[in-house]
Structures are given as C-alpha cells and as structure tokens.
Design a protein around this motif. Structure first.
Motif, PDB file in Angstrom:
ATOM      1  N   TYR A  26       0.897  -1.147   0.000  1.00 27.09           N
ATOM      2  CA  TYR A  26       0.000   0.000   0.000  1.00 27.09           C
ATOM      3  C   TYR A  26       0.940   1.203   0.000  1.00 27.09           C
ATOM      4  O   TYR A  26       2.004   1.146   0.623  1.00 27.09           O
ATOM      5  N   PRO A  27       0.592   2.302  -0.698  1.00 30.29           N
ATOM      6  CA  PRO A  27       1.552   3.408  -0.790  1.00 30.29           C
ATOM      7  C   PRO A  27       1.711   4.247   0.476  1.00 30.29           C
ATOM      8  O   PRO A  27       1.492   5.443   0.503  1.00 30.29           O
ATOM      9  N   LEU A  49      -2.603  -4.362  -4.315  1.00 32.94           N
ATOM     10  CA  LEU A  49      -2.989  -3.458  -3.240  1.00 32.94           C
ATOM     11  C   LEU A  49      -3.519  -4.244  -2.052  1.00 32.94           C
ATOM     12  O   LEU A  49      -4.490  -4.986  -2.166  1.00 32.94           O
ATOM     13  N   GLN A 224       7.931   9.735  -7.773  1.00 31.16           N
ATOM     14  CA  GLN A 224       6.613  10.220  -8.192  1.00 31.16           C
ATOM     15  C   GLN A 224       5.728   9.065  -8.657  1.00 31.16           C
ATOM     16  O   GLN A 224       4.532   9.019  -8.342  1.00 31.16           O
ATOM     17  N   ARG A 225       6.307   8.107  -9.375  1.00 31.32           N
ATOM     18  CA  ARG A 225       5.531   6.941  -9.815  1.00 31.32           C
ATOM     19  C   ARG A 225       5.137   6.067  -8.631  1.00 31.32           C
ATOM     20  O   ARG A 225       4.015   5.551  -8.569  1.00 31.32           O
ATOM     21  N   SER A 226       6.061   5.892  -7.706  1.00 28.40           N
ATOM     22  CA  SER A 226       5.825   4.949  -6.604  1.00 28.40           C
ATOM     23  C   SER A 226       4.699   5.394  -5.675  1.00 28.40           C
ATOM     24  O   SER A 226       4.118   4.563  -4.970  1.00 28.40           O
ATOM     25  N   LEU A 227       4.356   6.669  -5.687  1.00 23.87           N
ATOM     26  CA  LEU A 227       3.303   7.162  -4.806  1.00 23.87           C
ATOM     27  C   LEU A 227       1.923   6.602  -5.167  1.00 23.87           C
ATOM     28  O   LEU A 227       0.990   6.701  -4.372  1.00 23.87           O
ATOM     29  N   ASN A 228       1.828   5.998  -6.344  1.00 22.75           N
ATOM     30  CA  ASN A 228       0.572   5.368  -6.755  1.00 22.75           C
ATOM     31  C   ASN A 228       0.784   3.933  -7.203  1.00 22.75           C
ATOM     32  O   ASN A 228       0.169   3.447  -8.141  1.00 22.75           O
ATOM     33  N   PRO A 231      -1.922   1.161  -7.404  1.00 21.22           N
ATOM     34  CA  PRO A 231      -2.890   2.248  -7.461  1.00 21.22           C
ATOM     35  C   PRO A 231      -3.970   2.101  -6.395  1.00 21.22           C
ATOM     36  O   PRO A 231      -4.468   1.017  -6.144  1.00 21.22           O
ATOM     37  N   VAL A 232      -4.306   3.217  -5.760  1.00 20.53           N
ATOM     38  CA  VAL A 232      -5.378   3.246  -4.778  1.00 20.53           C
ATOM     39  C   VAL A 232      -6.620   3.809  -5.462  1.00 20.53           C
ATOM     40  O   VAL A 232      -6.574   4.909  -6.011  1.00 20.53           O
ATOM     41  N   GLU A 234      -9.859   5.817  -6.360  1.00 22.21           N
ATOM     42  CA  GLU A 234     -10.363   7.085  -5.875  1.00 22.21           C
ATOM     43  C   GLU A 234     -11.684   6.882  -5.144  1.00 22.21           C
ATOM     44  O   GLU A 234     -12.520   6.064  -5.545  1.00 22.21           O
TER      45      GLU A 234
END
Length: 235
Positions: A26-27, A49, A224-228, A231-232, A234
């Motif tokens: 999970y990010p 996830l 920047q890529r790793s923050l999603n 993917p979480v 929305e």
C-alpha cells in the motif's frame, strides 16, 4: 515451497505473471520505498494493493504467508536455489533485492556499509518514531490526556531530523551519492511533512539541509511513480 500456488496469499491475489516478483503493498512510506526501489532497479514485478483491514479470507491468507501481517511483502518466484521465497519487513526486502540484483544503489566499499547503517537507522529510529508521532499528534493518540507520550515523540522526531540534517551538511544525499539510504529515509520525511504536518510541531526552520533534500527527492521520477503503486482507487 516449490511454486507460487503453495503460498496461501495467492488464493486471494492470484499471480498476474507468475514469473515476476510479486509485491503486496500500500503506498505508505514503507510500501513506497519498495515500489520505488523496484522502479529504480528495473526488476519486473506485479503489485497488489493490500489495505489496512486484513479481515476475512484475504487477511487469513496474507497472515498465513507473512506472519507479521504488515505490508510491504514480496514473493520472489526465483529465490535462492531457484525456489520461490516469501519475505516481509521493508529493510530485509531492500537488502535482499540489492543482493539479488547487485544494484549500484548500494554503493561500494566503505560507502556500502554506510548505506546499510542508515537503512538500519531508519528502521530502528526514524520510521517507528515518526509513526508514533503521527499516532499521538494526528490520530487516536490525540485522545490521550497525558501530554508526556505526545511530547516524547515530538522531541524524538525533532532530534532525529537534526541527526539527518547534520549528516546532510555538505552532501546532496545521505551517503554522498544517491542510494538506497535515501529511498529508505526520504519517504518517511515526506510523510512527516505531508500527512502528519510534523513540520508545524518541530523546529523545522532551524534545519539547514533537510527541506532542500526533501525537494530533491520529491523530484525523482521513480518516487513520483511509486506514490501510486499499487494504485489506490479514488473515493
């Protein structure tokens, strides 16, 4: 274990590509640093996830594979001796992947041990103390009337930031060159500022090097890529 299907977790998260490394994350700061490392070293992987609520059958399968029941965790289908291996704890995963791939992000010679030293510092100090700071200043710990634990973790967070600030004096990165030490440490500093609003509670203005260090790190494309990753959805 001789195949991925032997691991209970694959019943809940069937492998998309069984030949690739399987990342369960999970990010959060701990999850992000493993996805960022994988992005940097270029090792093919699939990311799944795994939320905080590990109840039901998914939770049982996760815990049966990873006893500490925490993300991040991996299964390497091509582990030691060519056999699949499950591994948890972000620090252990970082060192395992570094040894597996021989990444230059571990640096060489004496600097390599400096990288390991700062990864251990993050594991033993920065991460746990920042996490406790967030709990007592932002989450359920705010209901605790006794001010001592809240102040205890505020002071320790401030002390650790000053340790990092001193290490960065005259350096762009923690061990001079960009390395796994930065991937281990900086996501926690970012979370401390972005999510915990910790810079409002400590003497942030006195830090000569950490703010600029954080901005350099935030600009790295792999971060920047790793923050999603994963993917979480929305809300």
């Amino acid at each position: 274990m001789t195949s991925l299907s032997d691991f209970p977790i694959t019943r809940s998260w069937p492998p998309l590509h069984p030949e690739r490394l399987q990342l369960y994350a999970y990010p959060t700061p701990n999850g992000v640093k493993i996805s960022m490392m994988l992005e940097e070293i270029g090792l093919p992987y699939d990311a799944y996830l795994v939320g905080f609520d590990k109840s039901g059958e998914e939770g049982k399968n996760f815990t049966a594979t990873f006893p500490n029941n925490k993300i991040p965790a991996i299964i390497d289908p091509n582990g030691p001796d060519g056999k699949p291996m499950a591994l948890f704890e972000s620090g252990a995963i970082m060192l395992y992947l570094a040894e597996k791939t021989g990444t230059k992000l571990m640096l060489e010679g004496a600097a390599r041990w400096q990288v390991i030293q700062w990864i251990m510092w993050r594991m033993a100090g920065l991460g746990p103390m920042f996490g406790q700071f967030g709990f007592f200043h932002l989450y359920a710990g705010t209901r605790v009337e006794d001010p001592i634990p809240r102040e205890r973790y505020r002071l320790e967070a401030e002390r650790l930031l000053k340790v990092l600030d001193g290490q960065l004096e005259g350096r762009e990165w923690v061990v001079g060159d960009y390395s796994l030490a930065d991937i281990s440490i900086a996501p926690w500093v970012d979370a401390f500022v972005k999510y915990y609003k910790g810079h409002e509670k400590v003497d942030w203005a006195s830090l000569r090097n950490v703010p600029a260090y954080l901005e350099r790190f935030r600009a790295i494309p792999a971060y920047q890529r790793s923050l999603n990753i994963p993917p979480v959805p929305e809300k």
